[in-house]
Write an enzyme that holds these catalytic residues in place. Structure first.
Site, PDB file in Angstrom:
ATOM      1  N   TYR A 264      60.303 -13.025 -21.077  1.00  0.00           N
ATOM      2  CA  TYR A 264      60.334 -11.565 -21.077  1.00  0.00           C
ATOM      3  C   TYR A 264      61.731 -11.005 -21.346  1.00  0.00           C
ATOM      4  O   TYR A 264      61.885  -9.863 -21.754  1.00  0.00           O
ATOM      5  CB  TYR A 264      59.905 -11.023 -19.707  1.00  0.00           C
ATOM      6  CG  TYR A 264      58.526 -11.380 -19.258  1.00  0.00           C
ATOM      7  CD1 TYR A 264      57.410 -10.985 -19.977  1.00  0.00           C
ATOM      8  CD2 TYR A 264      58.327 -12.093 -18.082  1.00  0.00           C
ATOM      9  CE1 TYR A 264      56.137 -11.292 -19.532  1.00  0.00           C
ATOM     10  CE2 TYR A 264      57.053 -12.404 -17.634  1.00  0.00           C
ATOM     11  CZ  TYR A 264      55.962 -12.002 -18.364  1.00  0.00           C
ATOM     12  OH  TYR A 264      54.705 -12.299 -17.926  1.00  0.00           O
ATOM     13  N   THR A 301      52.970 -15.192 -26.508  1.00  0.00           N
ATOM     14  CA  THR A 301      53.870 -14.415 -25.670  1.00  0.00           C
ATOM     15  C   THR A 301      53.596 -14.675 -24.197  1.00  0.00           C
ATOM     16  O   THR A 301      52.503 -15.101 -23.816  1.00  0.00           O
ATOM     17  CB  THR A 301      53.720 -12.904 -25.915  1.00  0.00           C
ATOM     18  OG1 THR A 301      52.503 -12.441 -25.313  1.00  0.00           O
ATOM     19  CG2 THR A 301      53.735 -12.563 -27.385  1.00  0.00           C
ATOM     20  N   ASP A 302      54.589 -14.384 -23.373  1.00  0.00           N
ATOM     21  CA  ASP A 302      54.348 -14.399 -21.936  1.00  0.00           C
ATOM     22  C   ASP A 302      53.374 -13.285 -21.593  1.00  0.00           C
ATOM     23  O   ASP A 302      53.127 -12.377 -22.387  1.00  0.00           O
ATOM     24  CB  ASP A 302      55.664 -14.256 -21.174  1.00  0.00           C
ATOM     25  CG  ASP A 302      55.638 -14.985 -19.843  1.00  0.00           C
ATOM     26  OD1 ASP A 302      54.538 -15.102 -19.262  1.00  0.00           O
ATOM     27  OD2 ASP A 302      56.707 -15.419 -19.371  1.00  0.00           O
ATOM     28  N   TRP A 303      52.857 -13.315 -20.393  1.00  0.00           N
ATOM     29  CA  TRP A 303      51.710 -12.494 -20.014  1.00  0.00           C
ATOM     30  C   TRP A 303      52.097 -11.022 -19.782  1.00  0.00           C
ATOM     31  O   TRP A 303      53.046 -10.719 -19.081  1.00  0.00           O
ATOM     32  CB  TRP A 303      51.083 -13.073 -18.761  1.00  0.00           C
ATOM     33  CG  TRP A 303      50.012 -14.104 -18.958  1.00  0.00           C
ATOM     34  CD1 TRP A 303      48.845 -14.202 -18.259  1.00  0.00           C
ATOM     35  CD2 TRP A 303      49.957 -15.185 -19.911  1.00  0.00           C
ATOM     36  NE1 TRP A 303      48.082 -15.259 -18.719  1.00  0.00           N
ATOM     37  CE2 TRP A 303      48.740 -15.878 -19.729  1.00  0.00           C
ATOM     38  CE3 TRP A 303      50.825 -15.626 -20.914  1.00  0.00           C
ATOM     39  CZ2 TRP A 303      48.364 -16.977 -20.489  1.00  0.00           C
ATOM     40  CZ3 TRP A 303      50.458 -16.722 -21.685  1.00  0.00           C
ATOM     41  CH2 TRP A 303      49.244 -17.385 -21.466  1.00  0.00           C
ATOM     42  N   LEU A 305      52.718  -8.196 -22.133  1.00  0.00           N
ATOM     43  CA  LEU A 305      53.760  -7.489 -22.893  1.00  0.00           C
ATOM     44  C   LEU A 305      53.309  -6.153 -23.446  1.00  0.00           C
ATOM     45  O   LEU A 305      54.154  -5.322 -23.783  1.00  0.00           O
ATOM     46  CB  LEU A 305      54.233  -8.358 -24.069  1.00  0.00           C
ATOM     47  CG  LEU A 305      55.537  -9.127 -23.858  1.00  0.00           C
ATOM     48  CD1 LEU A 305      55.373 -10.132 -22.741  1.00  0.00           C
ATOM     49  CD2 LEU A 305      55.964  -9.823 -25.152  1.00  0.00           C
TER      50      LEU A 305
END
Length: 582
Positions: A264, A301-303, A305
Site C-alpha cells: 500500500y 494489488t493488496d486488498w 485499493l
C-alpha cells in the site's frame, strides 16, 4: 470437446480459445480476487453480512463471474474441503465452467490477524517466518514450504498469499513477524527455498502458486505506522536503501514465483518514483518489476485499493494513497495503466466493463491480464482436477509427519539471549508460572501459586504495543516497544523475588534492557508452544536460534534510527545474530 477443455492441447492454445469465447463481463470478473467466508457446516455463505462479505457467494460467481477468492476464517478440515467442492460445483455450472482459484493468508503459525494471517488451528504449527529466519536454513524453509503445499492442496488452496519478504528495518512496524528479519541476504536465500517448496521445480498441477509480497518492500514506514491506515501511508528512505529492500524480490523472480503483490505504501522522495501507492505506481510495477526485473507473472494489488468499504462494521477508507481524489473507476484505470492484473479484496467488475466501453482502457489491455490469470488456472490443472477428497484432507492436514516437523522447528528457533547459570533446569523444581499453562508446566515441575514458594519462575511475555482504537486496527500492534512503568515494575519485582526464566515473544523488536539485566535467563520466541519452551528450558531439546534483527536499548534510539536501514539503532542491547548455545 471444446478446445479449452482438451487437456491434450498446449496451454497457450487453451487460453486463447477460452479467451475468445468470453464476454466482456466474464473477462472483467477475472480481475477481482475477492474475500469469501463459509458457513461452519461447509455450506456456501449467501448472506451479505459479517465484517468482510458484501455479496453472497452465488451472486459473486454466477452473476459477477468472479473465479478468484481468498477464504477468511478458520473452519473444520472436512467442512472446508466440502465447501471447496460446493464452490467448485457452482463455478462448473456457469456458462464456461471456469474453475475457482482459492487462496489463503498464512495458516501455519501463531499470529491471528484477519488482515494478515490465521493461527494454525488444524494445520501443523510452525514458528512465524521470523523463527525460520532465526534458524536460517534454506533446506528447512523448503521443507516448510512443501508441508504448506501438501496441506493446502488437500483442502483446495491453490494460491498462497505469502511468503512476505519485506525487510524488518523499522523496529516499530507491525508486520515484522511475517518477515524473515532485517537481512536482505538471508531473506533472499530463504525466499528461493520457500518458492521451491510451494511450487516445486516448476508450476504445475501439484503446485501451490506463491504470491510474494509486498513489492518493492514494505517496512520503511514513517514512524513505523502501517499503510493499511491513512496515518501510516508514507514510505520513506532516509538512508537511500530502496535497492537493499528490492534484493529479496529479485531473488523471488529468479526463483520463478508465480505472482507478486505490491504494498500500500506511498513512496516519498525516491528519484524516479511517482509519489502514489505502489499498486498505482507505473514507475514501480512496469518500470521496475516488469521491465527491469523481467517479471511476467500475475500482479495482484493488496486488498482494498479501490472502494471505501466498511470493515467490522466500521467505515474504512480505501488505501488509495496519493490518488484519494480519484473516483473508483479512475483508480482502477490508473492501477491497470501501472501494470496490475488483478484487484485484491474488491468485487466491482462493472467498473472494468465501464472502462472498456468508455474507451478509457482497451480490451487488448484487459485481455493481457485475463490471459495471465487463465493461464495459471490451466497450468495448475484446475480444469481437470477442481475437486478435493474430504477424507484425504482429514488425513493430510495436521498429519503426524508435519506436526513433528513444526514442533521441532519451534524448539530450534528459540533464541537464548542470556543465561546466568539457570538453564538447563533439572529434577522437578517448584515452578511459579505466568503466561504458561499450568497443566503443561505440571509435566515438568510442581506448580505453585505463590512466587515465594517457587524455586524457579517462568514468565512469558509478548512484545509491548500501544492499544489502537477500532476493530481492524486493534490487530496491528504498533507504537512503543517498551513496557509501561507499572508493568515493568511488576516484572522486575518478580525477577527480584525468584530466579526467573523470561521468554519474550518477538513479533517486533522489544526494548528490554532492564529485564535483560535482571532475568536469570532471557529467551526469545517467534511462535512456540509452552511445551517447546519448557523442553528447551529442561534440556530436552536444543535452542539454535539467532536474532533476526537487533533489540534496541531505548525508544529514543528507535526514534533516531533510519527506517530503511537494517539494525540502525545506537548501542543495541543485543545485536543482529545474537544467540547463546544451550
Amino acid at each position: 470437446m471444446l478446445p479449452y477443455r482438451d487437456p491434450n492441447r498446449p496451454v497457450d492454445q487453451r487460453v486463447e480459445d477460452l479467451l475468445s469465447r468470453m464476454t466482456l463481463a466474464e473477462k472483467a470478473g477475472q480481475l477481482f480476487h475477492a474475500m469469501l467466508t463459509m458457513n461452519a457446516d461447509g455450506s456456501l455463505a449467501e448472506a451479505a453480512d459479517g465484517p468482510f462479505l458484501r455479496h453472497g457467494t452465488t451472486e459473486l460467481v454466477a452473476d459477477g463471474h468472479l473465479t478468484h477468492f481468498n477464504l477468511l476464517g478458520r473452519y473444520g478440515v472436512r467442512e472446508t474441503a466440502e465447501w471447496v467442492n460446493r464452490l467448485q460445483a457452482l463455478a462448473a455450472d456457469t456458462r464456461l465452467g471456469i474453475p475457482v482459484t482459492l487462496s489463503t493468508d498464512p495458516r501455519h503459525a501463531f499470529t491471528d490477524n484477519p488482515g494478515a494471517s490465521f493461527n494454525s488451528g488444524a494445520f501443523s504449527a510452525w514458528p512465524e517466518p521470523l523463527g525460520l529466519a532465526a534458524i536460517g536454513e534454506p533446506e528447512l524453509v523448503e521443507r516448510f514450504g512443501d508441508t504448506v503445499r501438501r496441506e493446502y492442496l488437500s483442502v483446495g488452496f491453490r494460491v498462497a498469499l505469502h511468503p512476505q519478504i519485506d525487510l524488518a528495518t523499522e523496529p516499530r512496524w507491525s508486520r515484522q513477524s511475517g518477515t524473515f528479519g532485517s537481512s536482505a541476504e538471508v531473506t533472499s536465500a530463504l525466499v528461493r527455498a520457500y518458492v521451491r517448496g510451494l511450487q516445486g521445480p516448476r508450476l504445475g498441477p501439484r503446485s501451490v502458486a506463491a504470491m510474494v509480497k509486498h513489492f518493492p518492500g514494505g517496512g520503511p514506514q514513517r514512524d513505523g505506522e502501517d499503510p493499511h491506515f491513512p496515518h501510516g501511508k508514507e514510505q520513506i528512505y532516509p538512508g537511500g536503501m530502496h535497492e537493499y529492500h528490492l534484493a529479496p524480490f529479485r531473488a523471488a523472480v529468479e526463483a520463478g514465483c508465480s505472482q507478486m503483490m505490491p504494498y500500500y505504501g506511498q513512496p516519498i522522495g525516491v528519484d524516479g518514483w511517482e509519489e502514489v501507492g505502489f499498486g498505482f505506481n507505473r514507475d514501480v510495477l512496469t518500470g521496475l518489476l516488469r521491465e527491469r526485473l523481467g517479471f511476467d507473472g500475475i500482479v495482484c494489488t493488496d486488498w482494498g485499493l479501490l472502494d471505501d468499504a466498511p470493515i467490522g462494521g466500521e467505515p474504512h477508507e480505501a488505501r488509495a494513497w496519493g490518488v484519494e481524489h480519484l473516483t473508483v473507476t479512475e483508480r482502477a484505470a490508473k492501477a491497470l495503466d501501472a501494470g496490475a492484473d488483478q484487484f485484491g479484496g474488491e468485487q466491482c467488475p462493472e467498473v472494468i466493463v465501464e472502462l472498456i466501453r468508455s474507451g478509457r482502457i482497451s480490451e487488448e489491455r484487459l485481455d493481457a491480464s485475463v490471459r495471465r490469470l487463465l493461464r495459471e488456472k490451466f497450468v495448475l490443472g484446475l480444469f481437470e482436477r477442481r475437486y478435493v477428497d474430504p477424507d484425504r484432507a482429514e488425513e493430510t492436514v495436521g498429519a503426524a509427519e508435519f506436526t513433528t516437523l513444526g514442533d521441532t522447528a519451534q524448539r530450534r528457533s528459540l533464541t537464548v539471549l542470556t543465561n546466568h547459570s539457570l538453564l538447563p533446569l533439572t529434577d522437578r523444581p517448584n515452578l511459579y508460572v505466568e503466561g504458561v499453562g499450568a497443566q503443561t508446566a505440571s509435566l515438568y515441575g510442581n506448580v505453585v501459586a505463590d512466587p515465594a514458594d517457587a524455586d524457579v519462575a517462568v514468565l512469558r511475555l509478548r512484545t509491548p504495543y500501544e492499544e489502537r482504537p477500532g476493530f481492524f486496527e486493534s490487530f496491528f500492534h504498533s507504537g512503543s516497544l517498551a513496557f509501561g512503568e507499572e508493568r515493568l515494575k511488576e516484572i522486575l519485582g518478580l525477577l527480584a523475588a525468584v530466579p526467573t526464566l523470561v521468554c519474550v515473544n518477538l513479533e517486533r523488536p522489544a526494548v528490554l534492557p532492564e529485564i535483560a539485566a535482571k532475568a536469570a535467563a532471557l529467551v526469545a520466541d517467534y511462535g512456540a508452544s509452552d511445551a517447546a519452551l519448557l523442553d528447551v528450558a529442561f534440556g530436552r531439546a536444543r535452542a539454535e536460534g539467532r536474532l533476526p534483527f537487533e533489540l534496541p536499548r531505548s525508544m529514543a534510539a528507535v526514534e533516531a534510527s533510519r527506517p530503511d536501514v537494517p539494525n540502525d539503532t545506537e548501542d543495541p542491547v543485543f545485536p543482529y545474530g545474537h544467540g547463546l548455545a544451550l
